[in-house]
Design a protein around this motif. Sequence first.
Motif, PDB file in Angstrom:
ATOM      1  N   PHE A  42      74.126  29.724  28.144  1.00 21.30           N
ATOM      2  CA  PHE A  42      74.975  30.670  27.421  1.00 21.30           C
ATOM      3  C   PHE A  42      76.441  30.471  27.800  1.00 21.30           C
ATOM      4  O   PHE A  42      77.323  30.442  26.952  1.00 21.30           O
ATOM      5  N   GLY A  43      76.670  30.369  29.109  1.00 23.54           N
ATOM      6  CA  GLY A  43      78.045  30.253  29.579  1.00 23.54           C
ATOM      7  C   GLY A  43      78.742  29.015  29.067  1.00 23.54           C
ATOM      8  O   GLY A  43      79.924  29.058  28.711  1.00 23.54           O
ATOM      9  N   VAL A  86      78.704  28.838  24.659  1.00 21.49           N
ATOM     10  CA  VAL A  86      79.563  29.796  23.966  1.00 21.49           C
ATOM     11  C   VAL A  86      80.948  29.220  23.709  1.00 21.49           C
ATOM     12  O   VAL A  86      81.598  29.530  22.702  1.00 21.49           O
ATOM     13  N   SER A 120      79.899  32.129  16.590  1.00 23.24           N
ATOM     14  CA  SER A 120      80.425  31.199  17.598  1.00 23.24           C
ATOM     15  C   SER A 120      81.579  30.356  17.082  1.00 23.24           C
ATOM     16  O   SER A 120      82.608  30.220  17.749  1.00 23.24           O
ATOM     17  N   VAL A 141      81.533  38.403  23.144  1.00 22.85           N
ATOM     18  CA  VAL A 141      80.231  37.798  23.419  1.00 22.85           C
ATOM     19  C   VAL A 141      79.518  38.555  24.531  1.00 22.85           C
ATOM     20  O   VAL A 141      78.330  38.881  24.434  1.00 22.85           O
ATOM     21  N   THR A 142      80.253  38.868  25.606  1.00 32.49           N
ATOM     22  CA  THR A 142      79.655  39.516  26.767  1.00 32.49           C
ATOM     23  C   THR A 142      79.093  40.885  26.421  1.00 32.49           C
ATOM     24  O   THR A 142      78.037  41.281  26.933  1.00 32.49           O
ATOM     25  N   SER A 182      74.492  35.728  16.946  1.00 30.21           N
ATOM     26  CA  SER A 182      75.379  35.113  17.943  1.00 30.21           C
ATOM     27  C   SER A 182      75.955  33.800  17.444  1.00 30.21           C
ATOM     28  O   SER A 182      77.153  33.549  17.572  1.00 30.21           O
ATOM     29  N   THR A 196      86.081  36.589  25.280  1.00 31.34           N
ATOM     30  CA  THR A 196      84.902  36.549  26.133  1.00 31.34           C
ATOM     31  C   THR A 196      84.070  37.815  25.997  1.00 31.34           C
ATOM     32  O   THR A 196      82.842  37.771  25.921  1.00 31.34           O
ATOM     33  N   GLY A 207      84.250  32.602  31.288  1.00 33.57           N
ATOM     34  CA  GLY A 207      85.361  33.041  30.457  1.00 33.57           C
ATOM     35  C   GLY A 207      86.571  33.419  31.293  1.00 33.57           C
ATOM     36  O   GLY A 207      87.719  33.110  30.928  1.00 33.57           O
ATOM     37  N   VAL A 230      78.792  33.846  30.837  1.00 34.42           N
ATOM     38  CA  VAL A 230      79.871  33.976  29.855  1.00 34.42           C
ATOM     39  C   VAL A 230      81.070  34.678  30.474  1.00 34.42           C
ATOM     40  O   VAL A 230      82.225  34.268  30.290  1.00 34.42           O
ATOM     41  N   SER A 231      80.801  35.750  31.215  1.00 30.06           N
ATOM     42  CA  SER A 231      81.898  36.525  31.804  1.00 30.06           C
ATOM     43  C   SER A 231      82.644  35.725  32.865  1.00 30.06           C
ATOM     44  O   SER A 231      83.878  35.641  32.850  1.00 30.06           O
ATOM     45  N   THR A 264      74.892  36.618  30.520  1.00 28.41           N
ATOM     46  CA  THR A 264      76.000  37.571  30.557  1.00 28.41           C
ATOM     47  C   THR A 264      76.960  37.240  31.687  1.00 28.41           C
ATOM     48  O   THR A 264      78.189  37.213  31.509  1.00 28.41           O
TER      49      THR A 264
END
Length: 537
Positions: free
Chosen positions: A307-308, A311, A54, A75-76, A50, A72, A440, A436-437, A433
Motif C-alpha cells: 500500500f505504502g 499509492v 490513484s 488515502v490514509t 481506491s 496522503t 507520505g 501510506v502515512s 495505513t
Amino acid sequence: MSNNRPNARRDAMKTEGTTATASSGAMGHRQVLESLSGLLLALLVAMISSTVVSTALPLIIGSLNGTQTQYTWVVTATLLAATATTPIWGKLADLFNKKTLVQVAIVIFVIGSMISGFSQNTGQLIAARAFQGIGVGGLQALVQVVIAAIIPPRERGRYNGYLGAVMAVATVGGPLLGGLIVDVPWLGWRWCFFVGVPIAVAAFIVLQRTLKLETVRRENVQVDYLGAGLIAAGVSVLLIWVSFVGNTFDWLSWQTAVMVAGGVVLLVLAVLVERKVREPVVPLHIVTQRTPALAIIASLAVGMAMFGGAVFLGQYFQIGRGYSPTEAGLLTIPLMAGVLVSSTVSGRLISRTGRIKPYIVAGTIILVAGFLGLGMVDHASPLWLVGIAMAVVGIGVGMTMQNLVLAVQNTVPLRDLGAASASVTFFRSLGGTIGVSVLGAVLANRVTADLSTALHVPEGQASTGSVSALNLKALPPEVQTIVHTVYGDATAHIFLISAAVGVVGVLAALLLKPLTLRTTLDVEPKTEAPASDAVAG
C-alpha cells in the motif's frame, strides 16, 4: 470428501447456521461461481474505490489547492477507517447473517462515495473518504469470510484465481478509468467517486438474488466496540504524529511526547480490554498462536510495503514524469498484470499440492526484490526498467496477499472463521495505513527540503505562491521542471523503505510451519489432546 464425515458436517452446519455450509461439500463449480458472483462484484467496487482515485488524486488535490500531507490523508483516512472497522465486521459475521452485513457495507460505501463526490475542499474530502472506508472495511473482511464459509481451504486455491482476476481488473481498470474520467472535460474528477455507485448497486442486487444464507440468531450478543475504539484512537494519534513531526513540530518536543505517550497508552488499554471481554474484536487466543501470529506479522509488513509503495506510483508518473492521468494508468499495467498472473498460477498450484508455505516465502522475497528495483528509479529512468520492477512487485503481491489469509483460515475452527479472517485483514490494512502515512510523511519532508534547495530559499520556506505544487498546470514552466525532478527523484526513497519493511515479511514467512490445507470446511474434531497450534478452542 464431506460424505465421509456426516457428523462433522452436521456440527459445521449447527455452528454456522447457513445453507451454503450445509451444501458446500456437494456444490459444483458452477454453483460456487453463482454464489461468488455478487461477492466478487462487491470486492470489485471496494477495490475500485481506491484504484480509480490513484491516478486522479494528484489532479484532485491540485484543483482543491491541497498539500502533500493532505494528499496522503485522503488515502490514509479510508485505510484507517477500514482498518478500525474490519475486526468489528468480522466479529459481527460470527454473530449475525453474513449476507445482510455485506449489503449494509455496500449501502455505507455508496453514501460515502456520494459525499466524496460533492466535497468542496480537502477537509470535506478526507472526512467523506473516512466514512467510505467503513464500508470498504466491511466489504474487504466479509467477502473473505463468506468465501471461507462455503468453500473448503484445499479447494479455495482454485478460486483465488477469480479473486486475483477481480483484483487485476480493479487495479488495472481503476487507474485507467480514473485517468479517462479526469481527462474528459465534461466529466471531471468528481465522477471518480460517483462511478462506483452503479457497480455497488449492481452488487447489492446480485447478492440478493444469488447468495443464499440463513439468518443466524444468537442470544447475549456482545460486540467489543470499546476495544475497537481504543485501537482506532491509538493508531490515529500515532499516525497524526507521524504526519506532522519534523515539519509542524520537532522530533524532540512536548507535542511528540504527548502524542506518542497517548497513542501507546491507548493501545495498551486496548490489549487489556481484549483480554477481558467475552467477545474480543481481536481474539488474542487466535492471534497469539504461531501460524496466525506469523501470518499477521507478514501481512503487516506486506501491507506496509504494498500500500505504502503503490499509492505513490500514480504520483510518480504524473508529478515526477509529467504524464497525464490516463497515461499514468496505462503505465501501471505491469504491476497489475503481475498480481493477476501470480495469484492465478499460485492458487491453482496450492490447490493441487495442498502446500502453501513455499509460495508465501517466494512471494515475500520477490516483493522485496521488486521494491529494490523501484528504489533505483529517478525522474529520467527508462520506462521499461520501471515496468519490470513493477511487474516483480505485482508477482510478489499476488503470491502473498490471499495466501496469508488462507494460511490462517486453515488453522481455526469454523466458529472463529470471521474473527480470524478479519484479524489478518485488519493487520494488513493497519500495515497499509501505517505505510501510506509514514512514507507520505517521508516524501513530504523530502520534497519540501529538495524544493527549498532547488528554489534557493531557506529550508521549509519553499513556496509556489498560492498555488499547490501538485497543481502543475497553474505553475510557470521553469517551476514545473523543478517539481518534476524533485518528485521523480524523491519517490525512490520511499520504495527503498518499502523494501526494508518487506524483509520483515520474508523472515515471518520463513518461520511459518509447513502447512497442508485441509479438505473440510471445519477442523477435524479432536478425540485426543491437541498436539499443535492448529486449533484454538
